[in-house]
Design a protein around this motif. Structure first.
Motif: not given
Length: 146
Positions: A98-101, A106-108
């Motif tokens: 996603d945009a946050r990587g 929700g994990d890297p």
């Protein structure tokens, strides 16, 4: 560790090779997995329906990629010796981000590598036939670096 994968440099925590459903895996997949298992500093783990190899150091990670390449090139040459078929192989890399990587949980994000092979058979009486095979039981996971 810095993992160099055919011109791509990736900062990784570790690399994990997986042999999913070993009883259904092809001989080629077993050969790849067993050759990596023989490299020093590789940790072996048995999970429910898969076998895992964890590599946390740069040198054995590099050796594992060279070993895979060596085996796949040998497999490729075995097909060309008869002049009846041509064998090809390549890596497919996948990641969900996603945009946050992060991945969908929700994990890297990890990068997954899968080997794809194809066999082109030369037939005198028919049109050439290309069979594409996904080595679905063998995969590589590149864990994100910290």
């Amino acid at each position: 560790m810095k993992l160099k994968l055919y011109g791509i440099s990736i900062e990784a925590e570790r690399v994990t090779y997986s042999l999913l459903s070993p009883w259904r895996a092809s001989m080629l997949e077993h050969r790849l997995f067993d050759s990596i298992r023989a490299i020093s500093n590789v940790k072996y783990e048995e999970a429910d329906a898969e076998l895992l190899l964890h590599i946390s150091a740069e040198k054995p990670a590099h050796e594992s990629l060279l070993m895979i390449e060596r085996i796949m090139k040998g497999w490729q040459e075995d097909g060309s010796s008869t002049k009846q078929e041509r064998r090809l192989w390549h890596w497919s890399l996948e990641a969900e981000v996603d945009a946050r990587g992060n991945d969908t949980s929700g994990d890297p994000t990890s990068i997954w590598g899968f080997l794809d092979v194809s066999v082109e058979r030369f037939q005198a009486s028919e049109q050439d036939k290309l069979d594409e095979v996904d080595l679905a039981c063998f995969s590589m996971r590149i864990w994100p670096g910290t």
